[in-house]
Design an enzyme around this catalytic site. Structure first.
Site, PDB file in Angstrom:
ATOM      1  N   MET A   1      -5.222 -26.829 -13.630  1.00 20.43           N
ATOM      2  CA  MET A   1      -4.633 -28.022 -12.898  1.00 20.43           C
ATOM      3  C   MET A   1      -4.821 -28.987 -13.971  1.00 20.43           C
ATOM      4  O   MET A   1      -5.665 -28.858 -14.648  1.00 20.43           O
ATOM      5  CB  MET A   1      -4.686 -28.296 -11.657  1.00 20.43           C
ATOM      6  CG  MET A   1      -4.204 -26.856 -10.431  1.00 20.43           C
ATOM      7  SD  MET A   1      -4.335 -27.247  -8.979  1.00 20.43           S
ATOM      8  CE  MET A   1      -5.963 -26.411  -8.794  1.00 20.43           C
TER       9      MET A   1
ATOM     10  N   ARG B   1     -20.123 -24.653  -9.305  1.00 17.96           N
ATOM     11  CA  ARG B   1     -19.455 -23.891  -8.768  1.00 17.96           C
ATOM     12  C   ARG B   1     -19.847 -22.326  -9.248  1.00 17.96           C
ATOM     13  O   ARG B   1     -20.783 -22.281 -10.037  1.00 17.96           O
ATOM     14  CB  ARG B   1     -17.800 -24.049  -9.302  1.00 17.96           C
ATOM     15  CG  ARG B   1     -17.780 -23.803 -10.554  1.00 17.96           C
ATOM     16  CD  ARG B   1     -16.227 -24.051 -10.898  1.00 17.96           C
ATOM     17  NE  ARG B   1     -16.168 -24.095 -12.842  1.00 17.96           N
ATOM     18  CZ  ARG B   1     -15.049 -24.534 -13.210  1.00 17.96           C
ATOM     19  NH1 ARG B   1     -14.110 -24.997 -12.508  1.00 17.96           N
ATOM     20  NH2 ARG B   1     -15.024 -24.428 -14.537  1.00 17.96           N
TER      21      ARG B   1
ATOM     22  N   SER C   1      -1.398  14.410   2.980  1.00 22.58           N
ATOM     23  CA  SER C   1      -1.409  13.353   1.819  1.00 22.58           C
ATOM     24  C   SER C   1      -0.382  12.618   1.467  1.00 22.58           C
ATOM     25  O   SER C   1       0.667  12.997   1.280  1.00 22.58           O
ATOM     26  CB  SER C   1      -1.805  14.144   0.562  1.00 22.58           C
ATOM     27  OG  SER C   1      -2.353  13.371  -0.460  1.00 22.58           O
TER      28      SER C   1
ATOM     29  N   GLY D   1       2.087  10.416  -0.291  1.00 21.70           N
ATOM     30  CA  GLY D   1       2.685  10.107  -1.695  1.00 21.70           C
ATOM     31  C   GLY D   1       3.275   8.965  -1.752  1.00 21.70           C
ATOM     32  O   GLY D   1       4.425   8.774  -1.414  1.00 21.70           O
ATOM     33  N   THR D   2       2.466   7.649  -1.738  1.00 19.16           N
ATOM     34  CA  THR D   2       3.049   6.451  -1.373  1.00 19.16           C
ATOM     35  C   THR D   2       3.755   6.045  -2.676  1.00 19.16           C
ATOM     36  O   THR D   2       4.648   4.905  -2.461  1.00 19.16           O
ATOM     37  CB  THR D   2       1.639   5.733  -1.290  1.00 19.16           C
ATOM     38  OG1 THR D   2       0.785   5.604  -2.245  1.00 19.16           O
ATOM     39  CG2 THR D   2       1.188   5.872   0.088  1.00 19.16           C
ATOM     40  N   ASN D   3       3.802   6.563  -3.571  1.00 14.72           N
ATOM     41  CA  ASN D   3       5.027   6.061  -4.848  1.00 14.72           C
ATOM     42  C   ASN D   3       6.290   6.396  -4.382  1.00 14.72           C
ATOM     43  O   ASN D   3       7.087   5.436  -4.282  1.00 14.72           O
ATOM     44  CB  ASN D   3       4.536   6.903  -6.095  1.00 14.72           C
ATOM     45  CG  ASN D   3       2.996   6.914  -6.689  1.00 14.72           C
ATOM     46  OD1 ASN D   3       2.543   5.815  -6.241  1.00 14.72           O
ATOM     47  ND2 ASN D   3       2.697   7.425  -7.451  1.00 14.72           N
ATOM     48  N   ASP D   4       6.522   7.742  -3.982  1.00 17.23           N
ATOM     49  CA  ASP D   4       8.066   8.127  -3.519  1.00 17.23           C
ATOM     50  C   ASP D   4       8.234   7.524  -2.024  1.00 17.23           C
ATOM     51  O   ASP D   4       9.209   7.253  -1.725  1.00 17.23           O
ATOM     52  CB  ASP D   4       7.936   9.796  -3.361  1.00 17.23           C
ATOM     53  CG  ASP D   4       8.383  10.179  -4.792  1.00 17.23           C
ATOM     54  OD1 ASP D   4       9.042   9.375  -5.648  1.00 17.23           O
ATOM     55  OD2 ASP D   4       8.240  11.553  -4.856  1.00 17.23           O
TER      56      ASP D   4
ATOM     57  N   LYS E   1     -14.592 -28.074  -5.761  1.00 20.89           N
ATOM     58  CA  LYS E   1     -15.189 -29.106  -6.408  1.00 20.89           C
ATOM     59  C   LYS E   1     -15.853 -30.229  -5.357  1.00 20.89           C
ATOM     60  O   LYS E   1     -17.047 -30.607  -5.410  1.00 20.89           O
ATOM     61  CB  LYS E   1     -14.205 -29.711  -7.353  1.00 20.89           C
ATOM     62  CG  LYS E   1     -15.108 -30.752  -8.138  1.00 20.89           C
ATOM     63  CD  LYS E   1     -13.887 -31.422  -9.330  1.00 20.89           C
ATOM     64  CE  LYS E   1     -13.255 -30.600 -10.268  1.00 20.89           C
ATOM     65  NZ  LYS E   1     -14.052 -30.006 -11.290  1.00 20.89           N
TER      66      LYS E   1
ATOM     67  N   GLY F   1      -9.187 -24.919 -15.773  1.00 20.36           N
ATOM     68  CA  GLY F   1      -8.198 -25.327 -16.732  1.00 20.36           C
ATOM     69  C   GLY F   1      -6.788 -25.143 -16.111  1.00 20.36           C
ATOM     70  O   GLY F   1      -5.688 -25.613 -16.973  1.00 20.36           O
TER      71      GLY F   1
ATOM     72  N   TYR G   1      -9.779  10.127   3.228  1.00 16.08           N
ATOM     73  CA  TYR G   1     -10.061   9.770   1.820  1.00 16.08           C
ATOM     74  C   TYR G   1      -8.819   8.990   1.055  1.00 16.08           C
ATOM     75  O   TYR G   1      -7.605   9.138   1.669  1.00 16.08           O
ATOM     76  CB  TYR G   1     -10.349  11.164   0.982  1.00 16.08           C
ATOM     77  CG  TYR G   1      -9.415  12.114   0.756  1.00 16.08           C
ATOM     78  CD1 TYR G   1      -8.332  12.018  -0.275  1.00 16.08           C
ATOM     79  CD2 TYR G   1      -9.040  13.121   2.210  1.00 16.08           C
ATOM     80  CE1 TYR G   1      -7.296  12.890  -0.396  1.00 16.08           C
ATOM     81  CE2 TYR G   1      -7.951  13.770   1.624  1.00 16.08           C
ATOM     82  CZ  TYR G   1      -6.965  14.031   0.772  1.00 16.08           C
ATOM     83  OH  TYR G   1      -5.902  14.412   0.728  1.00 16.08           O
TER      84      TYR G   1
ATOM     85  N   ARG H   1      -1.275  17.823 -10.479  1.00 18.98           N
ATOM     86  CA  ARG H   1       0.101  17.976 -10.592  1.00 18.98           C
ATOM     87  C   ARG H   1       0.241  19.087 -11.626  1.00 18.98           C
ATOM     88  O   ARG H   1       0.098  18.962 -12.838  1.00 18.98           O
ATOM     89  CB  ARG H   1       0.675  16.882 -11.396  1.00 18.98           C
ATOM     90  CG  ARG H   1       0.358  15.320 -10.562  1.00 18.98           C
ATOM     91  CD  ARG H   1       0.865  14.197 -11.185  1.00 18.98           C
ATOM     92  NE  ARG H   1       0.491  12.874 -10.738  1.00 18.98           N
ATOM     93  CZ  ARG H   1      -0.814  12.467 -10.942  1.00 18.98           C
ATOM     94  NH1 ARG H   1      -1.688  12.981 -11.729  1.00 18.98           N
ATOM     95  NH2 ARG H   1      -0.800  11.172 -10.464  1.00 18.98           N
TER      96      ARG H   1
ATOM     97  N   HIS I   1     -11.933 -23.032 -23.289  1.00 15.83           N
ATOM     98  CA  HIS I   1     -10.939 -22.530 -22.620  1.00 15.83           C
ATOM     99  C   HIS I   1     -10.594 -20.853 -22.653  1.00 15.83           C
ATOM    100  O   HIS I   1     -10.706 -20.034 -21.852  1.00 15.83           O
ATOM    101  CB  HIS I   1      -9.588 -22.940 -22.760  1.00 15.83           C
ATOM    102  CG  HIS I   1      -8.410 -22.468 -21.878  1.00 15.83           C
ATOM    103  ND1 HIS I   1      -7.500 -21.533 -22.504  1.00 15.83           N
ATOM    104  CD2 HIS I   1      -8.031 -22.734 -20.610  1.00 15.83           C
ATOM    105  CE1 HIS I   1      -6.771 -21.280 -21.343  1.00 15.83           C
ATOM    106  NE2 HIS I   1      -6.934 -21.793 -20.339  1.00 15.83           N
TER     107      HIS I   1
ATOM    108  N   CYS J   1      -2.313   9.952  -2.129  1.00 13.84           N
ATOM    109  CA  CYS J   1      -2.554  10.543  -3.440  1.00 13.84           C
ATOM    110  C   CYS J   1      -1.700   9.639  -4.420  1.00 13.84           C
ATOM    111  O   CYS J   1      -1.644   9.878  -5.601  1.00 13.84           O
ATOM    112  CB  CYS J   1      -2.502  11.809  -3.613  1.00 13.84           C
ATOM    113  SG  CYS J   1      -0.907  12.469  -2.989  1.00 13.84           S
TER     114      CYS J   1
ATOM    115  N   GLU K   1       5.823  11.742   2.042  1.00 11.67           N
ATOM    116  CA  GLU K   1       6.356  10.961   0.912  1.00 11.67           C
ATOM    117  C   GLU K   1       8.091  10.688   1.158  1.00 11.67           C
ATOM    118  O   GLU K   1       8.623   9.795   0.578  1.00 11.67           O
ATOM    119  CB  GLU K   1       6.347  11.485  -0.359  1.00 11.67           C
ATOM    120  CG  GLU K   1       6.735  12.703  -0.492  1.00 11.67           C
ATOM    121  CD  GLU K   1       6.373  13.444  -1.844  1.00 11.67           C
ATOM    122  OE1 GLU K   1       6.217  12.840  -2.776  1.00 11.67           O
ATOM    123  OE2 GLU K   1       6.333  14.736  -1.946  1.00 11.67           O
TER     124      GLU K   1
ATOM    125  N   ARG L   1      -9.629 -35.739 -10.808  1.00 11.56           N
ATOM    126  CA  ARG L   1      -9.565 -34.189 -11.077  1.00 11.56           C
ATOM    127  C   ARG L   1      -9.194 -33.398  -9.731  1.00 11.56           C
ATOM    128  O   ARG L   1      -9.208 -33.581  -8.712  1.00 11.56           O
ATOM    129  CB  ARG L   1     -11.127 -33.748 -11.138  1.00 11.56           C
ATOM    130  CG  ARG L   1     -11.640 -34.212 -12.680  1.00 11.56           C
ATOM    131  CD  ARG L   1     -13.074 -33.753 -12.784  1.00 11.56           C
ATOM    132  NE  ARG L   1     -13.539 -33.886 -14.072  1.00 11.56           N
ATOM    133  CZ  ARG L   1     -14.488 -35.081 -14.343  1.00 11.56           C
ATOM    134  NH1 ARG L   1     -14.790 -35.807 -13.486  1.00 11.56           N
ATOM    135  NH2 ARG L   1     -14.896 -34.930 -15.537  1.00 11.56           N
TER     136      ARG L   1
END
Length: 889
Positions: free
Chosen positions: A122, A355, A779, A781-784, A41, A120, A866, A577, A471, A846, A760, A111
């Site tokens: 702050m 803005r 590959s 396995g970033t979850n595990d 602002k 909205g 990839y 899977r 809002h 993956c 993984e 302001r």
């Protein structure tokens, strides 16, 4: 980056830091490049001043004063108040008025203004400087006692709410009571006497609630208001908004102190909000709303229904023409769609803010493509103008147009899309039900910034009041939430848990459907359909693909998912899977028969009956993905996941399998594990029962060979899960190669294929150089990997992870966005070691992180080939990959 440290003066004894920057009188001390220091602002007010646009003069207290405020127990930096006083004197000179003067009082607004827009979130205080004496001067200057006391009662309410912490509803109650006594509906119908009485009532309320009188000293009012705006940086709704939008908490906000101009002086005055293009659709037309005889908060509060901006051409043609000229000038200058706030005082136009405008994803894509065609920006800029996460809004279902609907109400279509869910009337209830995976629609008389959490948790938002710039409308569009506002057909009884429309009573928990494109509200659950993407979307994605270097594959387990992903631009399947195929009604009994087998021969017999079903599954996917690689993960979960859980299910399985319930109970006991995620699963199953993996590999290669003979280009990739030691890969790979070689020889075809593994387990990452010698690809396995790297159970982390994020222990959910310092370091180690042993090693990811823009950027930076993600995240990953390449460039 501009910082306060760049503006210092030195002497023999000290160095002083400049914290306050003035704008007014045709010049400003800052400009748009100083956004980090002056906030969005403040920097834009300075820029407009330098451009010769009519802006009420004022000064900005920079963001570094705010960070000092928080680092020093809410104390101002030395010299700040002296700078404020010095700039206040400048403002008095420019305006020809004096702060606190009885004859000619200077009134100001206070302001917030962070470096990025937080609409909205702050606090703001208007009409500051009024007291029982200065209000007399305002009467003399304006010639209107009613106007002066209207400004005074607004100031008492805002100051009491924002600065002193008196509930907004308490003031509204007194206002409603006064209107009821006078038998009127609108605030504008209150007389000067009514407003004067309200001021006294508001002050009495403040004294009662705070046990202190209303502060009459304007300088004390200013100091307290600056405190309040700085403090609002860390109010609950602002923190929630920053968490939702990834805004760093340490940035702080600037404070803008600006001379007041009044849109509520009479019928020749007004106020409004406008956008240089339609923020919902992106259409290149002037869009906005205004009110005559009103102040800025009236437009967004929803208490009065505003007029469309086009009507201003009739009401004030000269002002409208000037506003059009200014909006075109600003859009050309900033080369982006602008969100403007303006006030008209006695037919004189003032710009209070410009803005970069919040917009829907649909609008973001159209504006980016249109502006490139108009020559305002180039293709690189167009691609970077659309945030990858925004595309998620375009990929969600819409109401099925073939279904006949009977709307029970209609409001303004503030944010497109559709929403179906149970009615709730409070933000807290919305969050609570969403935590239980229930879909809800938040219904409110009007929303306020405190509702931010519930709005984020809801499928859609419906309000009885408000316009297209209220809002609810602005926040809903920013979130990509379907939103219908100004729905005057409904009467909301939130405390009693129902709303009424046209004689119908809709209770909390009842289902409703919203159409954000038409503003219609329907009772019940309507069918949703997949969205159709526009030609502008396709154009943008073509541009994105021309810049990106990282491949984008998909996680898909069915031909349908594969087709959706390919239509979205997937370049292969990175994770199929196979266990998902085993849960079908025709497969589960066969899987259970295999699990019940007491010897290898019986197990192989059961598996032979599964073989043709698996082969059919793979053929369906290979057909859809013809010419693209398909990575199939062999069975990963522990066997107990395929067994029943309840006594009723156990009895049914016993009947189907023609065995006793006790035998099944004994089997379940034998397969039970204390920590199954670290137990007998993945390649451990393939080693213990090699016949399971051999059947799956046979199904893969028979499907591939049969289709190859029919002319399809099939590229199968076999992925062995949960490898932690190279010998596990050697063992399972040997069996896979034996089967593959046998099948290819039998079918007499040439077939290219790869056998690789998932990384993984942390040990696999550390020993990736050994594993790479045996793998055609990695590959992640970033979850595990995240689960094991953090030691967090994915099933239980929900009990404490929200507290970790709220308390700042973790910045983000590491299962949603990759933990670059920890888990990311394991990934980097594996990449470096793997490629060190085999430079040609193909590497991808993956896990769910494959569709997270920040994780995609990380994958690009460390050289992955990839990322693979769910079908509906494909466009997001494509755009994120383009952003990563362009940012590096």
């Amino acid at each position: 980056m501009q910082t306060a440290t760049a503006v210092r003066s030195s002497s023999k004894n000290k160095r002083s830091i400049k914290y306050v920057y003035f704008f007014g009188g045709g010049r400003a001390e800052g400009d748009a490049k100083m956004k980090n220091l002056l906030g969005g602002k403040g920097s834009n007010l300075a820029e407009m001043t330098n451009m010769g646009i009519p802006v009420p003069p004022g000064f900005t207290i920079n963001t570094e004063a705010c960070t000092h405020f928080y680092k020093n127990k809410k104390q101002y930096p030395a010299g700040l108040l002296d700078e404020v006083e010095k700039n206040l004197k400048k403002l008095e000179t420019v305006m020809g008025k004096k702060f606190g003067d009885v004859q000619s009082p200077l009134l100001v607004s206070v302001r917030s203004g962070a470096r990025v827009s937080m609409p909205g979130m702050m606090d703001t205080v208007l009409n500051l400087g009024l007291n029982d004496n200065t209000v007399k001067g305002l009467i003399m200057r304006s010639g209107s006692e009613r106007f002066a006391y209207d400004a005074y009662r607004r100031f008492c309410q805002m100051f009491g709410d924002v600065v002193l912490g008196v509930e907004h509803e308490d003031f509204e109650h007194l206002l409603a009571k006064k209107k009821k006594q006078r038998k009127i509906k609108l605030d504008t119908e209150l007389s000067a006497k009514d407003l004067k009485e309200l001021v006294a009532e508001y002050k009495a309320l403040i004294r009662k609630k705070t046990r202190a009188p209303f502060p009459e000293d304007p300088r004390k009012q200013l100091r307290m208001s600056i405190d309040a705006v700085f403090s609002s940086w860390n109010n609950k709704r602002a923190i929630t908004y920053r968490n939702l939008n990834g805004i760093p908490h340490e940035w702080g906000t600037a404070v803008n102190v600006q001379a007041m101009v009044f849109g509520n002086l009479g019928e020749d005055s007004g106020t409004g909000v406008a956008f240089t293009r339609d923020p919902a659709t992106g259409a290149n037309k002037f869009y906005g709303e205004y009110l005559i005889n009103a102040q800025g908060e009236d437009v967004v509060a929803g208490t009065r229904t505003p007029h469309p901006i086009a009507d201003l051409r009739k009401d004030m043609p000269v002002v409208y023409a000037e506003l059009v000229k200014i909006y075109k000038k600003l859009e050309a200058h900033y080369r982006d769609m602008q969100d403007l706030e303006f006030t008209i005082e006695d037919k004189k136009l003032y710009l209070l803010q410009t803005r970069t405008g919040k917009r829907t994803a649909q609008a973001a894509v159209k504006i980016a493509v249109d502006m490139e065609r108009e020559g305002l920006i180039n293709k690189r800029e167009a691609v970077l103008r659309v945030e990858p996460e925004q595309l998620d809004q375009l990929l969600h279902p819409m109401l099925d147009p073939k279904v006949k609907v009977s709307p029970i109400a209609k409001g303004l279509p503030a944010s497109p899309g559709a929403a179906v869910g149970k009615v709730v009337f409070t933000a807290d209830k919305a969050e609570h039900m969403a935590e239980k995976n229930e879909k809800v629609v938040l219904v409110r008389l009007e929303t306020s910034p405190e509702d931010i959490g519930g709005m984020a948790a809801s499928q859609g938002i419906l309000t009885a009041r408000g316009g297209m710039t209220s809002h609810a409308a602005v926040v809903g569009r920013g979130m990509g939430k379907c939103c219908v506002v100004g729905c005057g057909d409904i009467t909301v009884h939130s405390k009693d848990g129902y709303f009424v429309t046209k004689g119908k009573k809709v209770k909390e928990g009842d289902y409703i459907s919203l159409n954000g494109n038409t503003g219609e509200v329907m009772l019940g659950e309507l069918d949703l359909i997949e969205p159709k993407l526009t030609s502008d979307f396709r154009t943008l994605m073509v541009w994105a693909d021309s810049f990106r270097k990282l491949g984008v594959w998909t996680n898909a387990d069915t031909p349908h998912d594969s087709k959706v992903a390919r239509d979205f631009g997937a370049e292969g399947i990175g994770l199929c899977r196979t266990e998902h195929m085993f849960f079908g009604k025709d497969r589960l009994p066969l899987v259970r028969e295999m699990i019940l087998a007491e010897d290898t021969k019986t197990r192989i017999k059961a598996l032979s009956r599964l073989l043709p079903l698996q082969r059919k599954d793979f053929k369906g996917i290979f057909r859809v993905m013809c010419g693209l690689p398909v990575t199939i993960r062999l069975l990963d979960p522990p066997l107990h996941e395929f067994l029943p859980h309840t006594d009723k299910e156990i009895a049914e399985m016993a009947r189907q399998m023609k065995v006793s319930k006790q035998k099944i109970a004994d089997l379940m006991q034998n397969l039970h594990e204390i920590n199954p995620m670290l137990g007998h699963r993945g390649c451990r199953l393939g080693i213990t029962y090699p016949e399971i993996y051999r059947m799956q590999v046979r199904a893969i290669f028979e499907a591939a060979c049969e289709l190859t003979k029919s002319g399809y280009d099939v590229i199968p990739e076999v992925m062995i899960p949960l490898v932690g030691h190279v010998n596990e890969l050697i063992f399972t790979k040997r069996h896979a190669l034996e089967v593959a070689t046998e099948v290819i020889k039998k079918y007499k075809v040439k077939l290219k294929y790869n056998i690789g593994t998932m990384i993984e387990i942390p040990r696999a990452a550390i020993t990736a150089d050994e594993i790479a010698k045996e793998a055609d690809f990695f590959s992640f396995g970033t979850n595990d990997l995240t689960q094991m790297g953090f030691g967090f159970s994915r099933d239980d982390v929900g009990k404490f992870l929200p507290s970790y994020i709220e308390d700042g222990i973790l910045e983000k959910d590491p299962f949603a966005s990759i933990d670059i310092k920890g888990i990311g370091e394991l990934v980097k180690i594996a990449v470096e070691k793997g490629r060190g042993a085999k430079p040609s090693l193909k590497i991808g990811i993956c896990g769910e992180h494959g569709g997270d823009p920040a994780s995609v950027e990380f994958c690009y930076k460390i050289g992955l080939n990839y990322v693979s993600c769910s079908p509906y995240r494909i466009p997001i990953a494509r755009l994120a990959a383009a952003h990563a390449a362009l940012k590096e460039g």
